[in-house]
Write a protein that holds these residues in place. Structure first.
Motif: not given
Lengths: 81, 303
Positions: B234, B270, B272, B290, B293
């Motif tokens: 992350q 989010a 990553f 994903v 979140q």
């Protein structure tokens, strides 16, 4: 010293919500930089409240050279012995 | 003989002129009903954004090792290529055109797919496996908005579709032909600077897929590594911004509007980096981790 007070005219600053760093955008040159330090840390360095490492000095000098911050903003820097 | 077509490819309208049968055949295979024949000067679209030409080179080279040349509004950005690569050249030319001239949107070099109206950006350099992953997701329940560039409405999280064929290279060509046996593929362009290249027609399930925007919920920087287990890291917002800016084409031209758009996208997504070898692992990660979140982040941001 507040960081906004030394930014050149046309430079925008954004401190990230998760405190991971700040992003600066220079409208005059269209250059953008991301710094992985918080604005308060930069302010402490520039105000001479925190000693400045060689890398930090280089980072700030680069901001001055690239026109993000006013000339002579680094005069108060206290070097890490 | 020079043929003229109009191509309604929201949010743009292209006019394409070509004297290459290979280009005509591939345009028909890839764009189907969106491709409109202009006969005797009879046009279909109310306006044209970009006029593109992909034609044989003149003179002796028309017969000896024939080449194709691409022009956008009379400007020729690339050197001529072997005529067998003409369709790939046209697709790259369309990418170049939008990356160079589009000012209504913030343009990011990125795949964009959506689950419903929740979009994930996949910014990545060539060789990262982005297109193979894009193709897999597009044929397995996700909506393709673009394989190549994200068009973000300034100062919003909204990304508009620019649905074009997916560009597959080298080993991924055989894989995709095995996965999607009923799909339409272009002819192969051999030995390009990217290796062998084939385009895969985008699956469009509803006509609204071509125009319905989606809201960006996550940014995933993918990297394909053969035989690797799925590895997920992350990113914090500063790291994500650093990587996203590397893939942004025109934020500098749009000024503080472009800057604030990128900032807004990073702040509300989010983010990553993933290393993967199995696209099904990626799909499970996206759907189970994903998007849930990402919704937490959006909620937190507006709390």
């Amino acid at each position: 010293m507040l960081i906004q007070s030394i930014l050149k005219q046309g430079v925008h600053m954004h401190p990230f919500h998760d405190l991971s760093g700040i992003c600066l955008y220079n409208d005059n040159t269209t250059e953008m930089v991301t710094l992985f330090v918080q604005a308060t840390h930069v302010e402490r360095l520039l105000g001479g409240q925190s000693p400045c490492s060689r890398d930090e000095r280089r980072m700030l000098q680069s901001l001055e050279d690239k026109g993000f911050i006013n000339e002579h903003s680094l005069s108060c820097l206290k070097h890490l012995s | 003989m020079l043929k003229t077509f109009e191509l309604a490819l929201p949010p743009f309208h292209f006019q394409i002129q070509t004297d290459l049968p290979l280009v005509v055949d591939n345009l028909k295979a890839m764009y189907g009903h969106g491709l409109l024949d202009v006969i005797n000067g009879h046009t279909h679209l109310a306006y044209i954004d970009y006029k593109l030409h992909i034609t044989h080179t003149n003179g002796f080279r028309r017969f000896y090792k024939p080449q194709a040349r691409f022009k956008c509004d009379q400007y020729e950005p690339f050197k001529p290529l072997n005529h067998s690569q003409a369709f790939a050249m046209l697709e790259w030319g369309m990418n170049w055109t939008i990356a160079s001239y589009e000012m209504e949107h913030v343009v990011i070099h990125s795949g964009v797919l959506a689950r419903g109206d929740e979009a994930v950006l996949f910014p990545a350099p060539p060789g990262s496996g982005k297109s193979t992953m894009t193709a897999h997701l597009a044929f397995n329940g996700w909506r393709l908005l673009s394989d190549e560039m994200a068009l973000i409405t300034p100062l919003t999280q909204s990304v508009v579709p620019f649905v074009r064929p997916i560009c597959l290279k080298n080993q991924s060509i055989a894989l995709a032909k095995q996965w999607f046996q009923d799909a339409a593929f272009s002819s192969i362009a051999k030995d390009t600077h990217k290796g062998d290249v084939v385009h895969l027609a985008a699956p469009v399930h509803h006509s609204s897929d071509l125009i319905r925007p989606a809201q960006i919920k996550a940014i995933v920087f993918p990297k394909f590594v053969a035989n690797a287990q799925l590895e997920i890291v992350q990113l914090n917002q500063a790291q994500a911004m650093h990587q996203l800016a590397d893939n942004a084409f025109n934020y500098s031209v749009l000024g503080d509007k472009g800057f604030n758009t990128l900032i807004g996208v990073v702040e509300r997504s989010a983010c990553f980096v993933i290393t993967y070898s199995d696209v099904q692992d990626v799909q499970a990660f996206l759907e189970q981790e994903v998007l849930s979140q990402a919704n937490d982040i959006v909620g937190e941001h507006y709390a």
